[in-house]
Design a protein around this motif. Structure first.
Motif, PDB file in Angstrom:
ATOM      1  N   GLN A  31       0.827  -1.204   0.000  1.00  0.00           N
ATOM      2  CA  GLN A  31       0.000   0.000   0.000  1.00  0.00           C
ATOM      3  C   GLN A  31       0.862   1.255   0.000  1.00  0.00           C
ATOM      4  O   GLN A  31       0.574   2.219  -0.715  1.00  0.00           O
ATOM      5  N   LEU A  32       1.956   1.244   0.799  1.00  0.00           N
ATOM      6  CA  LEU A  32       2.847   2.404   0.812  1.00  0.00           C
ATOM      7  C   LEU A  32       3.557   2.549  -0.535  1.00  0.00           C
ATOM      8  O   LEU A  32       3.769   3.661  -1.015  1.00  0.00           O
ATOM      9  N   GLN A  33       3.922   1.413  -1.132  1.00  0.00           N
ATOM     10  CA  GLN A  33       4.523   1.476  -2.467  1.00  0.00           C
ATOM     11  C   GLN A  33       3.538   2.079  -3.473  1.00  0.00           C
ATOM     12  O   GLN A  33       3.924   2.865  -4.350  1.00  0.00           O
ATOM     13  N   HIS A  34       2.273   1.711  -3.331  1.00  0.00           N
ATOM     14  CA  HIS A  34       1.227   2.242  -4.221  1.00  0.00           C
ATOM     15  C   HIS A  34       1.114   3.756  -4.082  1.00  0.00           C
ATOM     16  O   HIS A  34       1.029   4.476  -5.084  1.00  0.00           O
ATOM     17  N   LEU A  35       1.129   4.261  -2.836  1.00  0.00           N
ATOM     18  CA  LEU A  35       1.026   5.706  -2.611  1.00  0.00           C
ATOM     19  C   LEU A  35       2.239   6.432  -3.178  1.00  0.00           C
ATOM     20  O   LEU A  35       2.113   7.495  -3.791  1.00  0.00           O
ATOM     21  N   ASP A  36       3.428   5.856  -2.967  1.00  0.00           N
ATOM     22  CA  ASP A  36       4.633   6.465  -3.524  1.00  0.00           C
ATOM     23  C   ASP A  36       4.565   6.506  -5.051  1.00  0.00           C
ATOM     24  O   ASP A  36       4.950   7.494  -5.688  1.00  0.00           O
ATOM     25  N   ASN A  37       4.061   5.426  -5.633  1.00  0.00           N
ATOM     26  CA  ASN A  37       3.971   5.365  -7.090  1.00  0.00           C
ATOM     27  C   ASN A  37       2.998   6.396  -7.622  1.00  0.00           C
ATOM     28  O   ASN A  37       3.230   7.014  -8.665  1.00  0.00           O
ATOM     29  N   ARG A  38       1.889   6.619  -6.910  1.00  0.00           N
ATOM     30  CA  ARG A  38       0.907   7.611  -7.342  1.00  0.00           C
ATOM     31  C   ARG A  38       1.532   9.003  -7.387  1.00  0.00           C
ATOM     32  O   ARG A  38       1.277   9.787  -8.299  1.00  0.00           O
ATOM     33  N   GLN A  39       2.355   9.311  -6.382  1.00  0.00           N
ATOM     34  CA  GLN A  39       3.045  10.601  -6.379  1.00  0.00           C
ATOM     35  C   GLN A  39       3.939  10.738  -7.604  1.00  0.00           C
ATOM     36  O   GLN A  39       3.967  11.775  -8.265  1.00  0.00           O
ATOM     37  N   LYS A  40       4.701   9.680  -7.880  1.00  0.00           N
ATOM     38  CA  LYS A  40       5.641   9.716  -9.001  1.00  0.00           C
ATOM     39  C   LYS A  40       4.904   9.844 -10.338  1.00  0.00           C
ATOM     40  O   LYS A  40       5.315  10.616 -11.212  1.00  0.00           O
ATOM     41  N   VAL A  41       3.819   9.083 -10.492  1.00  0.00           N
ATOM     42  CA  VAL A  41       3.056   9.133 -11.744  1.00  0.00           C
ATOM     43  C   VAL A  41       2.498  10.529 -11.980  1.00  0.00           C
ATOM     44  O   VAL A  41       2.541  11.054 -13.105  1.00  0.00           O
ATOM     45  N   HIS A  42       1.966  11.154 -10.915  1.00  0.00           N
ATOM     46  CA  HIS A  42       1.424  12.513 -11.054  1.00  0.00           C
ATOM     47  C   HIS A  42       2.531  13.504 -11.418  1.00  0.00           C
ATOM     48  O   HIS A  42       2.358  14.346 -12.305  1.00  0.00           O
ATOM     49  N   LYS A  43       3.663  13.402 -10.740  1.00  0.00           N
ATOM     50  CA  LYS A  43       4.787  14.302 -11.029  1.00  0.00           C
ATOM     51  C   LYS A  43       5.266  14.117 -12.471  1.00  0.00           C
ATOM     52  O   LYS A  43       5.517  15.098 -13.190  1.00  0.00           O
ATOM     53  N   ASP A  44       5.381  12.867 -12.895  1.00  0.00           N
ATOM     54  CA  ASP A  44       5.825  12.605 -14.269  1.00  0.00           C
ATOM     55  C   ASP A  44       4.835  13.166 -15.289  1.00  0.00           C
ATOM     56  O   ASP A  44       5.235  13.665 -16.350  1.00  0.00           O
TER      57      ASP A  44
END
Length: 314
Positions: A31-44
């Protein structure tokens, strides 16, 4: 429609608390990996859109949506990067002269939802009103710049309190309720046409009254048992929330306000709030206040996704 000046409106990055002991857990916790990934996807996605705009013959500036406080003027197009919430927030600062293109920066991945279904909710952004993602943003932008596609006109709700028009319009819906929506509310309403009543007066005790546009009919209204509508419809849909002892008036607890009609509601509680498109925009009301609701607000021009346009033609 000549596109020369753009405003890029950005969803801010969500802040998730991180402690010193979270380092290992973020590696092992899906779940924490998912949240981190969401941040990265939005930034990208933000960086991707900005890089595309740098190559186009347009002037543009970027603004985080939380810093938006004045009406948006002197631009030919607003591009929102985030989800429906970012487009919704932008709509409160736009009249019917500036079109909007929504970019869903973090669309849901069905395979990810299925993979983590038994662990947590891996749903990302719905982006119902967002025509673009990073996959097609440049193509859609080029089509807009070259006048190959036109925006659709979405109906908004006009609200008046004691004959004073509220300065913002609802793109999705409004909820008229007590400041604590779980508290019992007392109000009445009737449908009017050409200034004359065309329905009985309905007296209610309930947890509030919701009115939605066609665009908002797939949100809270649908979840509460309402009907989906053609997104280009100019009608409004209303529903009394959790009515108590509706009796003979039960058939009037849910219905439509046609484009040539309006609703007049009267509030009979000491306190009340009109929540406009969620909880962030609100208007206070008090006992005896008259609230007028109609679809006479200026439309919002939105470039819609093909899937939504196709539904509207059914």
């Amino acid at each position: 429609m000549a596109i020369r000046r753009l405003l890029l409106l950005l969803k801010p990055f969500d802040a998730y608390p991180v402690s010193q002991s979270d380092g290992l857990s973020r590696i092992t916790n899906p779940q924490l990996q998912h949240l981190d990934n969401r941040q990265k996807v939005h930034k990208d996605a933000i960086n991707f859109c900005q890089n595309i705009l740098r190559r186009k013959p347009v002037e543009w500036k970027a603004l985080v949506r939380n810093n938006l406080s004045q009406p948006i003027r002197d631009v030919d197009l607003v591009i929102t990067v985030g989800g429906d919430g970012t487009l919704l927030q932008a709509s409160h600062f736009i009249d019917d002269s500036v079109p909007v293109l929504g970019v869903n920066s973090d669309p849901t991945r069905p395979e990810e939802v299925e993979k983590h279904n038994n662990e947590f909710d891996a749903t990302r952004s719905t982006g119902y009103l967002c025509a673009a993602t990073v996959d097609n943003f440049e193509q859609i932008l080029d089509n807009i710049i070259k006048d190959r596609i036109i925006p659709s006109n979405l109906t908004r709700i006009s609200i008046g309190v004691n004959s004073q028009v509220v300065s913002t319009y609802a793109l999705n819906d409004i909820l008229i309720a007590h400041p604590c929506p779980a508290t019992l509310s007392r109000f009445s309403f009737k449908i009017k046409s050409n200034g004359q009543s065309c329905s009985p007066l309905v007296n209610c005790r309930s947890s509030g009254l919701r009115i939605s546009t066609a665009a908002g009919a797939t949100a809270a209204m649908l979840s509460a048992g309402g009907f989906p509508m053609s997104i280009l419809s100019q009608d409004l849909q209303y529903m009394v929330r959790e009515p108590i002892s509706s009796g003979a008036a039960s058939s009037l607890m849910h219905g439509f306000i046609k484009s040539h009609q309006s609703m007049e509601a009267t509030w009979f509680c000491t306190q009340g709030i009109i929540y406009i498109d969620g909880s962030h925009v609100r208007c206070s009301i008090k006992n005896g206040d008259r609230i007028d609701i109609s679809s006479t607000a200026p439309v919002l021009k939105v470039f819609l996704p093909h899937r939504v346009q196709n539904i509207s033609r059914l």
